[in-house]
Motif scaffolding. Structure first.
Motif: not given
Length: 173
Positions: A97-103, A134-136, A140-146, A170-173
């Motif tokens: 998720y950190s790679y996603y948000r940074q990239g 699933t991360v509760d 986080l906007d995305m809660k599942t690895a999928d 568009r919005k960053r998740r």
């Protein structure tokens, strides 16, 4: 006491040798499959296979604090300290998720960071029971690895929607 006969001793020695050889072959096979790259991964992999692997909770919490304040490089360092063997699914999810948000970018996404994120989320999925994670976490906007994997894969594909000028809204998740 009676001394063991020569044939009994021979059978015992051969059985012991066979057992040790099989144990050595099993260890080599495990190393081949797991392919640990450093001592932490080796010891963590052994500990995980017997159910004794634990992450460093203090470093994990520090990584989450860095993550929440958008300090992603520092977050990944703390997560790596928390999970040196890369054997904890939730920690690998946060790394991805950190790679996603940074990239993530409004105009384009950083393919290198998204690729590293995809590798990390695939590790998380492989480590999760049944391949479902699933991360509760309310932050986080995305809660599942999928969901995260789909978002990373979409960021790595090139299609006509990449040229849509409304993409900047568009919005960053």
């Amino acid at each position: 006491m009676t001394a063991l006969s020569a044939t009994t001793r021979e059978v015992a020695v051969r059985a012991t040798g066979l057992a040790l050889s099989l144990a050595g072959c099993g260890a080599l096979l495990w190393l081949f499959v797991q392919q640990p790259t450093n001592l932490e991964e080796l010891t963590g992999g052994v500990a995980a296979s017997v159910g004794a692997y634990q992450i460093n909770q203090a470093d994990f919490e520090q990584g989450r604090q860095f993550f929440e304040t958008d300090r992603f490089v520092e977050a990944r360092s703390a997560f790596a300290r928390a999970d040196p063997a890369s054997r904890h699914a939730v920690t690998q999810f946060y790394i991805a998720y950190s790679y996603y948000r940074q990239g993530w970018g409004r105009v384009y996404s950083d393919d290198t960071l998204f690729t590293q994120g995809l590798e990390a989320v695939n590790r998380a999925i492989a480590l999760a029971p049944g391949g479902r994670l699933t991360v509760d976490d309310p932050g986080l906007d995305m809660k599942t690895a999928d969901e995260l994997k789909a978002e990373l894969e979409q960021g790595l594909t090139r299609d006509a929607s990449d040229f849509n000028p409304l993409r900047v809204l568009r919005k960053r998740r």
